[in-house]
Write an enzyme that holds these catalytic residues in place. Sequence first.
Site, short mmCIF file in Angstrom:
data_model
loop_
_atom_site.label_atom_id
_atom_site.label_comp_id
_atom_site.label_asym_id
_atom_site.label_seq_id
_atom_site.Cartn_x
_atom_site.Cartn_y
_atom_site.Cartn_z
N LYS A 90 0.92 -1.24 0.08
CA LYS A 90 0.11 0.04 -0.30
C LYS A 90 0.78 1.76 -0.08
CE LYS A 90 -4.05 -2.57 2.64
NZ LYS A 90 -4.57 -2.34 3.51
N GLN A 114 -4.09 -1.85 9.58
CA GLN A 114 -3.98 -3.25 9.42
C GLN A 114 -4.74 -4.15 9.87
OE1 GLN A 114 -2.59 -3.98 6.42
NE2 GLN A 114 -3.98 -5.97 6.35
N ASP A 148 -10.83 3.18 4.36
CA ASP A 148 -10.99 1.44 3.72
C ASP A 148 -12.54 1.86 4.83
OD1 ASP A 148 -9.17 0.02 3.76
OD2 ASP A 148 -8.79 -0.36 6.54
#
Length: 286
Positions: free
Chosen positions: A54, A98, A121
């Site tokens: 990412k 994460q 997200d």
Amino acid sequence: MAAMIIDGKAVAARVRAEVAEGVAAFTGTHGRAPGLVGIQVGDDPASELYQAGKARAAEEVGMISRRLTLPESTTQAELDRLIDELNVDSTVDGMLVQLPVPDQLSERLIANRIHPDKDVDGFSPVSLGRLMRGEPGNVPCTPQGVMRLLREGEVPLSGAHAVVVGRSLIVGKPQSMLLLAANCTVTVAHSRTRDLPALCRQADILVAAVGRPEMVRGDWVRPGAAVIDVGINRTQDGLRGDVAFDEAAAVAGWITPVPGGVGPTTIAYLLANTLEAAIRRSEADA
Ligand code: NDP
């Protein structure tokens, strides 16, 4: 007739190129590049790999990327303090933690703590609520990638019967909302669904997001249907999707491979979300 294979790598490259253009324009106007922060707790090798991927992708499109790795023993209070700092840091447009996190941490508390405008997200209650209401906001990346793949394949959406197998917060539920917003008639299936093969055979669009290697067989697929395979399963024979690819490809009209299908578009939409978040925040400030 063999299915058209929708190439996720190529689609993701297009999304990234669009984001790179947007980042250049944003940076030119605002004198700073959009900033993305990835937080990782502990040193799980898979998380390490995802985080590194990412960060690299963010830098490639011209964003400022920061990776913060906290010790495995980090408490909720410590993580909350860091999130609070980033929430008010004007150089940070998007942040993510994460998953999975160690047991002493709560995914629910994390999703509630991240400011919804920076929640790239799209897992926070506010972001999911905005999605349900059809308001602008951060939409979870994987389902957005799926919609882009369908559009790139020119799969007819309006009035189509879409069957989503899986009802997770990350994929299945937001996927069903996006398909509904695109005027599909949506059925969401899960582990308690009766006669799943028969239900899948009714689908014009079949999205498999289960986590069981090659569960969806060729005879579950309606001839000519679009089959989108979200599954990523590590097996002894390598990476496998939730769909038995060869069998399904012989029947389907469109299909996505694993790897090289949905996976690459997920990170691309994380970048798109970060750019959008930066633009929305700058507009709100103005
Ligand atoms: P979850 O485990 O959170 O959810 C799985 C869903 O599948 C649940 O709703 C579950 O039902 C349902 N399910 C399980 N077994 C069956 C069955 N036998 N029949 C029907 N439904 C079943 O997984 P995720 O949604 O997080 O991920 C799904 C897959 O997608 C995984 O392989 C994951 O690795 C992959 N993934 C890929 C991404 C990408 O970028 N391509 C991103 C995110 C995930 P119930 O709710 O009843 O338990």
